[in-house]
Design a protein around this motif. Structure first.
Motif, short mmCIF file in Angstrom:
data_model
loop_
_atom_site.label_atom_id
_atom_site.label_comp_id
_atom_site.label_asym_id
_atom_site.label_seq_id
_atom_site.Cartn_x
_atom_site.Cartn_y
_atom_site.Cartn_z
N SER B 256 -5.61 -12.07 4.52
CA SER B 256 -5.69 -10.79 4.85
C SER B 256 -4.81 -9.70 3.69
CB SER B 256 -4.84 -10.60 6.39
OG SER B 256 -3.91 -11.63 5.98
N ALA B 257 -4.56 -8.81 4.32
CA ALA B 257 -3.99 -7.18 3.49
C ALA B 257 -3.21 -6.93 3.78
CB ALA B 257 -5.24 -6.57 2.63
N CYS B 258 -2.22 -6.05 2.98
CA CYS B 258 -1.62 -4.88 3.32
C CYS B 258 -2.22 -3.70 3.76
CB CYS B 258 -0.10 -4.53 2.45
SG CYS B 258 0.82 -5.85 2.39
N ASN B 260 -3.87 -0.32 4.10
CA ASN B 260 -4.86 0.35 2.97
C ASN B 260 -5.07 -0.30 1.71
OD1 ASN B 260 -6.63 2.37 2.26
ND2 ASN B 260 -5.08 3.47 2.31
N THR B 261 -4.36 -1.75 1.57
CA THR B 261 -4.71 -2.13 0.64
C THR B 261 -5.83 -2.78 0.48
OG1 THR B 261 -2.25 -2.41 0.49
CG2 THR B 261 -3.27 -3.73 -1.17
N PRO B 262 -6.67 -2.64 -0.69
CA PRO B 262 -7.85 -3.32 -0.71
C PRO B 262 -8.12 -4.42 -1.39
CG PRO B 262 -7.72 -1.09 -2.42
CD PRO B 262 -6.54 -1.37 -1.69
N TYR B 263 -7.31 -5.08 -1.65
CA TYR B 263 -7.05 -6.71 -2.43
C TYR B 263 -6.26 -7.74 -0.97
CZ TYR B 263 -5.85 -10.65 -4.78
OH TYR B 263 -6.24 -12.42 -5.61
N PRO B 264 -6.81 -8.18 -0.74
CA PRO B 264 -5.88 -9.09 0.21
C PRO B 264 -5.10 -10.51 -0.88
CG PRO B 264 -8.29 -10.58 0.01
CD PRO B 264 -8.28 -9.19 -0.72
#
Lengths: 134, 437
Positions: B256-258, B260-264
């Motif tokens: 999962s990601a923070c 609106n962050t494109p990298y999980p």
């Protein structure tokens, strides 16, 4: 409210793959922007379901005109709004609806019909978990 | 400050038990931009009260990619320096949406309290029933008491209450990038935690242009070097620790990601449930969200199994202890037994390494991860400037070292479009120079 076992991802125009989803909430914000012309979450008709944080269980809920699409890790379920069971139309929060404003009180998805990008949730998803039905 | 902002600064006087607020002056934003630029200015303004300053970046909580970061700025009770700890997950955006861009928490309460900041209101509430609870119990209790499962919690566990030098301010149930003992500072102030929840609206000076530009950046990221990579494992691989992937693989549940962050960047491991199970795992606490690369590598280098390392990180998070510090100090002490390390969490002490000036968290690796940043000078200087810029605009500090697409020029342009303020490189250089002075 009736439940229809709806394995797969087909909805009226937007497909959601909950297993691809990384839970970033960009779709929720993009939908909110479409509604409010600013950055806000309260009016979004697509939300990240994240109420079971310790279990790492998350998915996406989309409100359509007559249906509620609940994309869980185990598959997609479509619920017909108002078919039976009236607690849902009263605005009462359901277990999977951990948002501040119950989904059934929000405007339904209009596929961002007046937006030049089309559905904003599709455009903003960084991992293409939300796509347009072909 | 009309745009990309809640327009308000919260002042919490723990000694008097009072809160007040004032408008965020546009001139302050024009001079300091936001994030750490302003939290440091507020720290200096109130420094006689040894404040903890919480703040959002100028772009935090927008559609700009990776705009997930808030910052805690305070004087470290361990190093004596004014430092900046990252707040990410979904918590980083919550202060702004709760109605305040910045919160200055000054003084010391004479009894345990927590702050409840929600929808433009801030309450100082009695925390006597929370005192002594671990981070998981505290988060559960606050969400139950305040009636909302989506409340974001910054809190300390027994380590912070007890004055440990390696106490950390955790985020919800998880560890954070606090490497500065801010957990001890919370404990000294009798501040158990901060609960955040809000549904505000941020106006944009030119909404369409802002979103157009944000989508353009996102498109370039989706064609960039981080695509297809995920979790702490690929970060470790970029750091030359490629075997972490196989080591951790049997436990991995989902990424999962923070916001609106494109990298999980979160690798969730299941320790007490089947990681392959995609339905509700049944048990309430099946595992742990691994986000701290430094801690993970530290425990691995002690020779622990992946399961033992993850269980130890979970124990650290519950106690509110910095797991990376535990790994480093245990290594120095020659401790390699997981049970012995866990038994020592409340008594462990010592000095840990902080890179550069020691003001930004090494939770973000000190080198480019995937993308090519074409660094011409000193890599350490590059990292500290990159951190300063990320902490000013509110960009996820790990994604900031992955994505060269997030250029300083682009961040300034987005800020101008979003606010109509004349923010240029000269202003940014001054702000960064002040942070690094």
């Amino acid at each position: 409210m009736d439940l229809i076992n709806h394995k797969g991802t087909a909805t009226m125009g937007v497909n959601i793959d909950a297993l691809k989803c990384i839970g970033c909430m960009a779709c929720e914000m993009a939908c909110g922007y479409h509604r409010d012309d600013g950055f806000a979450f309260l009016s979004a008709c697509i939300v990240l379901y994240r109420g079971r944080e310790k279990k790492n269980y998350f998915g996406v809920i989309l409100k359509e005109e007559e249906r509620l699409v609940v994309a869980r890790p185990e598959g997609v379920e479509v619920k017909i709004i108002g078919a039976s069971g009236d607690e849902d139309t009263s605005g009462e929060k359901k277990d999977e609806d951990a948002s501040a404003k119950p989904m059934l009180l929000r405007e339904p998805c209009d596929l961002c019909e007046e937006m030049k990008y089309g559905p904003m949730c599709v455009k903003v998803c960084p991992v293409d978990a939300i796509t347009l039905e072909s | 400050m009309e745009y990309l902002s809640s327009e308000r600064i919260l002042i919490v006087d723990l000694e008097a038990g009072e809160v007040s607020e004032y408008d965020l002056d546009e001139d302050l934003v024009a001079e300091k931009i936001g994030g750490a630029g302003i939290t440091k200015a507020l720290y200096e303004q109130y420094q006689e009260d040894e404040p903890i300053v919480l703040g959002a970046g100028l772009l935090t909580g927008t559609l700009y990619p990776a705009s997930s970061l808030a910052v805690i700025t305070a004087r470290s009770p361990v190093t004596g320096k004014v430092c900046h700890a990252p707040v990410t997950y979904h918590a980083g955006i919550e202060l702004k949406y709760a109605g305040f861009d910045y919160a200055v928490i000054k003084g010391r309460s004479d009894k345990p309290v927590y702050l409840w900041i929600h929808d433009g209101v801030a309450d100082i509430s009695d925390a006597s029933e929370l005192w002594g609870k671990n981070l998981w119990q505290t988060t559960d209790a606050l969400r139950r008491t305040l009636g909302d499962d989506l409340i974001q919690v910054l809190a300390v566990g027994p380590a912070g209450e007890g004055g440990s030098d390696i106490a950390q301010v955790g985020v919800n149930y998880w560890s954070s990038g606090d490497r500065f003992g801010f957990g001890k500072l919370f404990g000294q102030k009798n501040l158990k935690g901060i609960a955040l929840r809000g549904m505000g609206l941020l106006e944009i000076a030119d909404p369409e242009a802002f979103v157009d530009a944000a989508f353009e950046v996102l498109s370039s990221i989706k064609n960039g070097a981080s695509v297809g990579k995920k979790g702490v494992e690929d970060i470790c691989a970029a750091l030359g620790e490629g075997d972490v992937k196989d080591w951790l693989a049997p436990l991995v549940h989902r990424y999962s990601a923070c916001y609106n962050t494109p990298y999980p960047s979160h690798t969730f491991v299941f320790l007490d449930a089947d990681p392959k199970k995609r339905t509700d795992p049944g048990t309430d606490e099946p595992g742990f969200r691994v986000t701290d690369v430094e801690a993970l590598l530290g425990f691995k280098k002690l020779g622990l199994s992946a399961e033992a390392a993850c269980r130890l990180m979970k124990a650290c998070a519950k106690q509110g202890v910095d797991a990376a510090a535990v790994a480093e100090l245990s290594g120095k002490a020659g401790k390699t037994d997981a049970a012995a390390i866990e038994a020592s969490l409340s008594s462990l002490t010592g000095t840990v390494f902080l890179p550069g000036r020691g003001i930004f968290s090494p939770w973000s690796p000190q080198q480019p991860l995937f993308g090519d940043f074409s660094i011409s000078g000193d890599k350490g200087e590059w990292w500290e400037r990159r951190m300063a810029v990320a902490y000013v605009f509110g960009i996820h500090p790990i994604f900031a070292v992955m994505a060269p697409e997030l250029t300083e020029e682009n961040l300034l342009e987005m800020s101008r479009i979003g606010t109509e303020l004349e923010l240029d490189r000269e202003v940014l250089d001054i702000v960064v120079g002040d942070l690094l002075s």
